[in-house]
Design an enzyme around this catalytic site. Structure first.
Site, PDB file in Angstrom:
ATOM      1  N   SER A  60      32.067  34.645  41.414  1.00  0.00           N
ATOM      2  CA  SER A  60      32.632  35.722  42.215  1.00  0.00           C
ATOM      3  C   SER A  60      32.908  35.216  43.630  1.00  0.00           C
ATOM      4  O   SER A  60      33.708  34.304  43.810  1.00  0.00           O
ATOM      5  CB  SER A  60      31.696  36.926  42.202  1.00  0.00           C
ATOM      6  OG  SER A  60      32.359  38.078  42.661  1.00  0.00           O
ATOM      7  N   ASP A  86      37.581  42.606  33.860  1.00  0.00           N
ATOM      8  CA  ASP A  86      36.881  42.528  35.141  1.00  0.00           C
ATOM      9  C   ASP A  86      37.553  43.445  36.162  1.00  0.00           C
ATOM     10  O   ASP A  86      38.740  43.309  36.459  1.00  0.00           O
ATOM     11  CB  ASP A  86      36.899  41.078  35.641  1.00  0.00           C
ATOM     12  CG  ASP A  86      35.945  40.829  36.785  1.00  0.00           C
ATOM     13  OD1 ASP A  86      35.546  41.795  37.465  1.00  0.00           O
ATOM     14  OD2 ASP A  86      35.592  39.653  37.007  1.00  0.00           O
ATOM     15  N   HIS A 134      33.126  41.571  34.696  1.00  0.00           N
ATOM     16  CA  HIS A 134      32.680  40.654  35.739  1.00  0.00           C
ATOM     17  C   HIS A 134      31.420  39.883  35.361  1.00  0.00           C
ATOM     18  O   HIS A 134      31.266  38.724  35.733  1.00  0.00           O
ATOM     19  CB  HIS A 134      32.416  41.461  37.024  1.00  0.00           C
ATOM     20  CG  HIS A 134      32.365  40.635  38.266  1.00  0.00           C
ATOM     21  ND1 HIS A 134      33.426  39.875  38.700  1.00  0.00           N
ATOM     22  CD2 HIS A 134      31.368  40.437  39.173  1.00  0.00           C
ATOM     23  CE1 HIS A 134      33.099  39.254  39.824  1.00  0.00           C
ATOM     24  NE2 HIS A 134      31.861  39.575  40.135  1.00  0.00           N
TER      25      HIS A 134
END
Length: 690
Positions: free
Chosen positions: A541, A626, A661
């Site tokens: 991320s 995501d 995610h």
């Protein structure tokens, strides 16, 4: 070994077609050849992602035996049939357990004592049976212990559906509420629940009041937050006397409160939002306790009467200190637990609210993590907390706040004869470009020599004030036992060294995050821990942004890179307010509509700075569903790297076509994903097993 000869008959890597899209702002004309990959309704997009997945599978085919071996040994260390430490709430003991062969948890309770008959409240395995992905959001028991509110996400998109279960009959109530977020609070009447709904960008923005047994169309909208920078959360104080409505941007907070015994009442404002001022509240008897950063960068603790909580009545309980970060407090009937960070390490002290006497909770290792466990009871002298380190498996302790005695309730078992005496951890300090000392947590198997020959995996994050935990991982033993050293760079952008540490790693100082990481890598090489051709790095991320930025700056420094769901198309994404989180990101990265921020962000954005040069071996991951980092960021980055890079090193994109995610759900599939990543790292470091 390189991308061209990794297989005797290697397939040709997918080459994404170019469809130039002109993006222009502040007189800056940018051409994005891969903007079209954003169109998920275009069949060519799915075709391209599937082609990349097929190429990745082909290029990793020779590691399949190693992947299986890694998965088997990681699974073999886990007690598959296991039980959490029960916690008490009123006359019930709540816990969860797992069963061998089942991917998800089973939530249970016993009434009266731990020898009573088990009651299964919720079996995630049953709920997940017909879905490729499953995640539990809300899990909230009503005050009378008769109703369970729970929510589920079955796509990875973080859009949850809320249900209500009658625990006496185990029948669902008829109402089903969609598009909710994972915050919820019960009122004390056991009939009223408060929940949040999400907007088109997945931001929780509305608070509703629901009456059990009625249609969701009858729910009352209590608050609507129009500002895209402010997500909305709902919570309840441990005292169970107040419901809190919390609006919290990256740097500004506003809180309202409602008496939980009067759910039909109105929420009252504690203090209106003031740009840059954060605060959080809890309740104890006649007072609200308030942590705030107003004129206190490392935060201070105040209190104010519940009867008149206005700002002019706030009084200092713990003053601001330059060298100590006040990271949180926890209130019980007769005790205040104070959580702090000093010198980069977590500390805790207990204050008796009657006598004022204080005692510290001490920890034995040079780098570690601890956090508060399940403590739903307000009227108790027992604090439950969890402790772990890079070599110590997670342990659950009950700490008697009156006697200062602690009791170990459980240490997570690592099957296969784990002996922590065979491993060692250290707390090191690198020096950044501006002479700032950067902490590094490091762990390794005893016996290694600092002669520059060790393979090393370095990770970091450095964003959103999140401190990187130095915690134990049984899966990591698969690296340590193969001689790999593991290290965490506690770089600026986190909060390890205080709030200033965060401020110096954001906005127009964001590049400190990247140069700090490079300084840590250089230090580890200079000290003989590893060498550049033995150094792998990983981050996810915002940590994936870190990976992209540092390989643009110093591609020669690293051998292998794993970038998980990387946030790499910084400027384009944050400019697009139709995307989840974008407007909220302006208080972390800056608003690119301002030319000063635009120019600065563009100067480090990984996608915008890919150049014709050699790059390390790269594994890039994405999740099709995501909602935080859209799949197209890693996909576009991969395509641009393929176009421009001048080396023959391997470049792989692996997109999970049914997750978001966090990657695959369920413990078994998550382990398989990790085994794949470990196999990539080990193979590219020359530690492959065939």
């Amino acid at each position: 070994m390189n991308e061209k000869n990794i297989l005797r008959n290697a397939v040709t890597p997918p080459i994404a077609e170019k469809q130039p899209q002109v993006l222009e702002l502040h007189g800056d004309r940018r051409v994005d050849n891969y903007f079209w990959i954003r169109d998920i309704d275009n069949p060519k997009v799915i075709e391209y992602l599937e082609a990349e997945n097929a190429y990745t599978a082909e290029m990793m085919q020779h590691t399949e035996a190693m992947q299986t071996k890694l998965y088997d040994e990681m699974l073999a260390r886990i007690q598959e049939t296991d039980l959490s430490v029960p916690y008490r709430k009123d006359d019930y003991y709540y816990y969860s357990r797992t069963e061998e062969g089942k991917a998800y948890r089973i939530y249970c309770r016993k009434k009266g004592n731990l020898d009573a008959i088990e009651e299964i409240l919720l079996d995630e395995n049953e709920l997940a049976a017909e879905h490729d992905f499953f995640e539990l959001g809300v899990f909230a028991i009503s005050p009378n212990h008769q109703i369970l509110a729970y929510s589920v996400d079955t796509s990875g998109s973080e859009q949850y559906t809320l249900f209500f279960l009658d625990l006496s009959t185990h029948q669902l109530y008829s109402e089903v509420i969609t598009e909710t977020y994972y915050s919820f609070a019960w009122a004390n009447d056991n009939q009223t629940g408060f929940y949040t709904k999400i907007d088109a960008t997945n931001r929780p923005y509305q608070l509703f009041r629901h009456t059990l047994g009625t249609a969701s169309t009858e729910d009352v909208l209590l608050y609507h937050e129009p500002d895209d920078a402010y997500p909305l959360y709902v919570a309840q104080t441990r005292s169970q006397e107040y419901i809190l409505l919390i609006l919290n941007s990256s740097i500004t907070t506003e809180v309202r409160y409602l008496n939980a015994n009067n759910p039909q009442g109105d929420f009252r404002l504690i203090h209106p939002r003031t740009q840059g001022i954060e605060y959080g509240i809890d309740h104890h008897q006649d007072y609200f306790y308030i942590i705030t950063n107003e004129e206190a960068i490392n935060f201070k603790l105040m209190r104010t009467p519940v009867s008149s909580p206005e700002k002019e009545n706030w009084q200092i309980v713990i003053p601001h200190r330059e060298d100590v970060l006040l990271s949180g407090v926890s209130l019980f009937s007769n005790h205040l637990v104070i959580y702090e960070r000093k010198g980069g390490l977590q500390t805790a002290r207990i204050q008796n609210l009657t006598t004022g006497e204080e005692n510290n909770i001490n920890f034995p290792e040079p780098t570690y993590e601890f956090y508060e466990g399940s403590n739903p009871e307000f009227n108790t002298n027992i604090l439950r907390y969890n402790y772990t380190s890079l070599i110590a498996p997670q342990s659950v302790f009950d700490y008697n706040m009156e006697t200062n005695q602690r009791e170990l309730k459980k240490e997570t078992e690592v099957l296969g004869g784990y002996d922590k005496a065979q491993y060692e951890s250290e707390w090191l300090m690198a020096t950044a470009e501006d002479e700032t000392k950067i902490p590094i947590s490091i762990v390794y198997k005893k016996g290694i020599k600092k002669d520059g020959t060790n393979p090393l995996l370095l990770t970091g994050y450095g964003a959103y004030s999140m401190s990187y935990s130095a915690s134990f991982s049984s899966t990591q033993l698969s690296l340590l036992n193969r001689g790999v050293v593991f290290a965490i760079a506690h770089i600026r952008g986190g909060e390890e060294m205080g709030r200033k540490w965060y401020e110096e790693g954001k906005f127009l100082q964001k590049k400190n995050t990247f140069t700090d990481f490079i300084a840590c890598a250089e230090y580890l090489i200079a000290e003989g821990w590893t060498a550049s051709d033995r150094l792998a790095i990983t981050g996810g991320s915002a940590g994936g942004l870190l990976m992209g930025a540092v390989i643009n700056l110093r591609p020669d420094l690293f051998k292998v890179v794993v970038a998980q769901v990387p946030f790499v198309d910084v400027v384009t994404t944050i400019l697009d307010t139709s995307l989840p989180l974008s407007a909220m990101e302006w208080e972390e990265w800056g608003n690119p509509n301002d030319k000063v921020y635009y120019d600065y962000m563009k100067s480090y954005s990984p996608y915008d700075n890919v150049a014709a040069k050699d790059y390390p071996d790269l594994l890039i991951t994405a999740g099709l569903n995501d909602s935080r980092v859209k799949y197209w960021e890693p996909a576009k980055w991969t395509a641009k790297l393929r176009e421009l890079k001048t080396d023959n090193n391997i470049l792989l994109l692996k997109t999970n076509m049914g997750a978001g995610h966090g990657g695959a759900s369920g413990r078994y599939e998550s382990l398989r994903e990790l085994a794949f990543e470990y196999a990539f790292v080990l193979d590219r470091l020359g530690l492959g097993e065939y």
